[in-house]
Design a protein around this motif. Structure first.
Motif, PDB file in Angstrom:
ATOM      1  N   LEU A  61      12.221  75.461  85.823  1.00 54.60           N
ATOM      2  CA  LEU A  61      10.773  75.501  85.989  1.00 54.60           C
ATOM      3  C   LEU A  61      10.109  75.287  84.635  1.00 54.60           C
ATOM      4  O   LEU A  61      10.663  75.687  83.605  1.00 54.60           O
ATOM      5  CB  LEU A  61      10.352  76.862  86.547  1.00 54.60           C
ATOM      6  CG  LEU A  61      11.070  77.299  87.820  1.00 54.60           C
ATOM      7  CD1 LEU A  61      10.893  78.786  88.050  1.00 54.60           C
ATOM      8  CD2 LEU A  61      10.571  76.497  88.999  1.00 54.60           C
ATOM      9  N   VAL A  62       8.943  74.666  84.641  1.00 55.15           N
ATOM     10  CA  VAL A  62       8.184  74.506  83.408  1.00 55.15           C
ATOM     11  C   VAL A  62       6.816  75.152  83.557  1.00 55.15           C
ATOM     12  O   VAL A  62       6.223  75.139  84.633  1.00 55.15           O
ATOM     13  CB  VAL A  62       8.029  73.017  82.985  1.00 55.15           C
ATOM     14  CG1 VAL A  62       9.375  72.440  82.561  1.00 55.15           C
ATOM     15  CG2 VAL A  62       7.398  72.182  84.068  1.00 55.15           C
ATOM     16  N   ALA A  63       6.351  75.717  82.444  1.00 51.37           N
ATOM     17  CA  ALA A  63       5.002  76.280  82.380  1.00 51.37           C
ATOM     18  C   ALA A  63       4.122  75.269  81.683  1.00 51.37           C
ATOM     19  O   ALA A  63       4.514  74.663  80.680  1.00 51.37           O
ATOM     20  CB  ALA A  63       5.017  77.598  81.597  1.00 51.37           C
ATOM     21  N   VAL A  70       4.553  74.147  77.879  1.00 52.18           N
ATOM     22  CA  VAL A  70       4.561  75.219  76.885  1.00 52.18           C
ATOM     23  C   VAL A  70       5.725  76.192  77.029  1.00 52.18           C
ATOM     24  O   VAL A  70       5.906  77.063  76.189  1.00 52.18           O
ATOM     25  CB  VAL A  70       3.221  75.988  76.903  1.00 52.18           C
ATOM     26  CG1 VAL A  70       2.055  75.055  76.588  1.00 52.18           C
ATOM     27  CG2 VAL A  70       2.996  76.687  78.232  1.00 52.18           C
ATOM     28  N   GLY A  71       6.503  76.057  78.095  1.00 57.45           N
ATOM     29  CA  GLY A  71       7.630  76.956  78.296  1.00 57.45           C
ATOM     30  C   GLY A  71       8.483  76.492  79.451  1.00 57.45           C
ATOM     31  O   GLY A  71       8.113  75.568  80.187  1.00 57.45           O
ATOM     32  N   PHE A  72       9.626  77.149  79.610  1.00 62.24           N
ATOM     33  CA  PHE A  72      10.510  76.814  80.731  1.00 62.24           C
ATOM     34  C   PHE A  72      11.357  78.021  81.093  1.00 62.24           C
ATOM     35  O   PHE A  72      11.494  78.978  80.321  1.00 62.24           O
ATOM     36  CB  PHE A  72      11.391  75.603  80.413  1.00 62.24           C
ATOM     37  CG  PHE A  72      12.437  75.866  79.372  1.00 62.24           C
ATOM     38  CD1 PHE A  72      13.695  76.331  79.724  1.00 62.24           C
ATOM     39  CD2 PHE A  72      12.174  75.657  78.031  1.00 62.24           C
ATOM     40  CE1 PHE A  72      14.662  76.587  78.769  1.00 62.24           C
ATOM     41  CE2 PHE A  72      13.131  75.906  77.064  1.00 62.24           C
ATOM     42  CZ  PHE A  72      14.378  76.371  77.430  1.00 62.24           C
ATOM     43  N   CYS A  73      11.941  77.942  82.284  1.00 65.62           N
ATOM     44  CA  CYS A  73      12.828  78.990  82.781  1.00 65.62           C
ATOM     45  C   CYS A  73      13.924  78.329  83.601  1.00 65.62           C
ATOM     46  O   CYS A  73      13.669  77.356  84.322  1.00 65.62           O
ATOM     47  CB  CYS A  73      12.040  79.968  83.659  1.00 65.62           C
ATOM     48  SG  CYS A  73      13.029  81.340  84.297  1.00 65.62           S
ATOM     49  N   VAL A  74      15.129  78.867  83.482  1.00 70.33           N
ATOM     50  CA  VAL A  74      16.266  78.418  84.280  1.00 70.33           C
ATOM     51  C   VAL A  74      16.798  79.627  85.028  1.00 70.33           C
ATOM     52  O   VAL A  74      17.092  80.660  84.414  1.00 70.33           O
ATOM     53  CB  VAL A  74      17.382  77.825  83.399  1.00 70.33           C
ATOM     54  CG1 VAL A  74      18.540  77.341  84.260  1.00 70.33           C
ATOM     55  CG2 VAL A  74      16.851  76.705  82.525  1.00 70.33           C
ATOM     56  N   ALA A  75      16.905  79.506  86.344  1.00 71.85           N
ATOM     57  CA  ALA A  75      17.379  80.618  87.167  1.00 71.85           C
ATOM     58  C   ALA A  75      18.263  80.087  88.280  1.00 71.85           C
ATOM     59  O   ALA A  75      18.062  78.957  88.759  1.00 71.85           O
ATOM     60  CB  ALA A  75      16.195  81.377  87.758  1.00 71.85           C
ATOM     61  N   LEU A 100      20.609  85.030  88.331  1.00 71.09           N
ATOM     62  CA  LEU A 100      20.659  84.982  86.881  1.00 71.09           C
ATOM     63  C   LEU A 100      19.459  84.217  86.343  1.00 71.09           C
ATOM     64  O   LEU A 100      19.169  83.109  86.810  1.00 71.09           O
ATOM     65  CB  LEU A 100      21.937  84.269  86.414  1.00 71.09           C
ATOM     66  CG  LEU A 100      22.044  83.960  84.919  1.00 71.09           C
ATOM     67  CD1 LEU A 100      22.223  85.242  84.112  1.00 71.09           C
ATOM     68  CD2 LEU A 100      23.188  82.990  84.664  1.00 71.09           C
ATOM     69  N   ILE A 101      18.778  84.804  85.409  1.00 73.70           N
ATOM     70  CA  ILE A 101      17.809  84.043  84.618  1.00 73.70           C
ATOM     71  C   ILE A 101      18.559  83.666  83.351  1.00 73.70           C
ATOM     72  O   ILE A 101      18.848  84.518  82.503  1.00 73.70           O
ATOM     73  CB  ILE A 101      16.522  84.841  84.345  1.00 73.70           C
ATOM     74  CG1 ILE A 101      15.787  85.069  85.659  1.00 73.70           C
ATOM     75  CG2 ILE A 101      15.653  84.102  83.324  1.00 73.70           C
ATOM     76  CD1 ILE A 101      14.447  85.735  85.538  1.00 73.70           C
ATOM     77  N   ALA A 102      18.922  82.409  83.261  1.00 70.63           N
ATOM     78  CA  ALA A 102      19.742  81.933  82.149  1.00 70.63           C
ATOM     79  C   ALA A 102      18.907  81.732  80.892  1.00 70.63           C
ATOM     80  O   ALA A 102      19.427  81.851  79.782  1.00 70.63           O
ATOM     81  CB  ALA A 102      20.458  80.641  82.534  1.00 70.63           C
ATOM     82  N   SER A 103      17.638  81.429  81.071  1.00 76.36           N
ATOM     83  CA  SER A 103      16.748  81.227  79.926  1.00 76.36           C
ATOM     84  C   SER A 103      15.311  81.339  80.390  1.00 76.36           C
ATOM     85  O   SER A 103      14.975  80.879  81.488  1.00 76.36           O
ATOM     86  CB  SER A 103      16.998  79.842  79.323  1.00 76.36           C
ATOM     87  OG  SER A 103      16.226  79.655  78.166  1.00 76.36           O
ATOM     88  N   LEU A 104      14.484  81.944  79.564  1.00 77.34           N
ATOM     89  CA  LEU A 104      13.044  81.984  79.795  1.00 77.34           C
ATOM     90  C   LEU A 104      12.408  81.959  78.410  1.00 77.34           C
ATOM     91  O   LEU A 104      12.498  82.938  77.666  1.00 77.34           O
ATOM     92  CB  LEU A 104      12.626  83.233  80.564  1.00 77.34           C
ATOM     93  CG  LEU A 104      11.190  83.238  81.121  1.00 77.34           C
ATOM     94  CD1 LEU A 104      11.058  84.226  82.264  1.00 77.34           C
ATOM     95  CD2 LEU A 104      10.142  83.485  80.083  1.00 77.34           C
ATOM     96  N   LEU A 105      11.836  80.826  78.060  1.00 79.52           N
ATOM     97  CA  LEU A 105      11.251  80.652  76.732  1.00 79.52           C
ATOM     98  C   LEU A 105       9.838  80.101  76.826  1.00 79.52           C
ATOM     99  O   LEU A 105       9.582  79.178  77.608  1.00 79.52           O
ATOM    100  CB  LEU A 105      12.084  79.673  75.888  1.00 79.52           C
ATOM    101  CG  LEU A 105      13.477  80.114  75.474  1.00 79.52           C
ATOM    102  CD1 LEU A 105      14.190  78.975  74.762  1.00 79.52           C
ATOM    103  CD2 LEU A 105      13.413  81.338  74.583  1.00 79.52           C
ATOM    104  N   VAL A 106       8.958  80.649  76.033  1.00 81.98           N
ATOM    105  CA  VAL A 106       7.608  80.127  75.861  1.00 81.98           C
ATOM    106  C   VAL A 106       7.424  79.919  74.368  1.00 81.98           C
ATOM    107  O   VAL A 106       7.753  80.807  73.567  1.00 81.98           O
ATOM    108  CB  VAL A 106       6.541  81.103  76.409  1.00 81.98           C
ATOM    109  CG1 VAL A 106       5.133  80.610  76.096  1.00 81.98           C
ATOM    110  CG2 VAL A 106       6.726  81.308  77.906  1.00 81.98           C
TER     111      VAL A 106
END
Length: 186
Positions: A61-63, A70-75, A100-106
């Motif tokens: 997902l992208v924010a 501005v950010g993304f998440c991998v689940a 699992l949330i493998a990554s969540l970065l902003v």
């Protein structure tokens, strides 16, 4: 004020995802990772890996704020056994229902605008749709900002830690776990 949103990533988002990951890690983890870790990952190889992730089974997902990514998440769900096993290697009784949330970065310059919360809510919704009832995420033990963020959504350490080799420097991570309620609790 620009409109903020979250949507599934497409292949067109891959360069921005790779850039956000590299720049955010360089800023947020400068004291945790050796310089060699940055030099080992070039933009092209990062983009190739992200292309596979975007078309793979995980939810990427992208924010957005306006037109800016501005950010993304991998689940994904169910989480791999290696991500949810206890220190002795045993699996929890609810292993099939753990995401699992493998990554969540902003990007830090876009922080404190709700992008992380929107990414978390969208990831929680996707994981629930996959049948998950709770989730896990690994964060560097010294990353107080990420630990505080997940604390707001009522995710807390479950007592399991691991140490990764980050280009010759040990990186200790803690596993956080919690429910998949999309609303921020604090």
């Amino acid at each position: 004020m620009a409109t903020a949103s979250v949507r599934p990533a497409t292949l067109a988002d891959v360069p921005d995802i790779a850039r956000i990951q590299r720049e955010t890690w360089q800023l947020a983890y400068a004291d945790l990772l050796a310089d060699q870790a940055w030099h080992a990952v070039d933009q092209d190889s990062a983009e190739q890996a992200w292309q596979q992730a975007v078309v793979g089974p995980a939810h990427v997902l992208v924010a957005l704020e306006g037109a800016w990514t501005v950010g993304f998440c991998v689940a994904g769900s169910p989480a791999p056994d290696s991500e949810i096993a206890s220190a002795d290697g045993s699996l929890p009784a609810d292993a099939a229902q753990v995401g699992l949330i493998a990554s969540l970065l902003v990007e830090p310059r876009w922080g404190r605008r709700g992008h992380g919360g929107r990414l978390f809510a969208a990831a929680a919704e996707a994981l629930r749709a996959d049948g998950a009832t709770r989730g896990v995420v690994w964060v560097p033990e010294a990353d107080q900002a990420s630990r505080a963020f997940f604390g707001v959504v009522d995710w807390h350490p479950d007592g399991v830690v691991r140490t990764l080799d980050a280009a010759g420097r040990p990186l200790r991570e803690v596993r956080l776990t919690g429910g998949l309620i999309p609303e921020m609790t604090g």
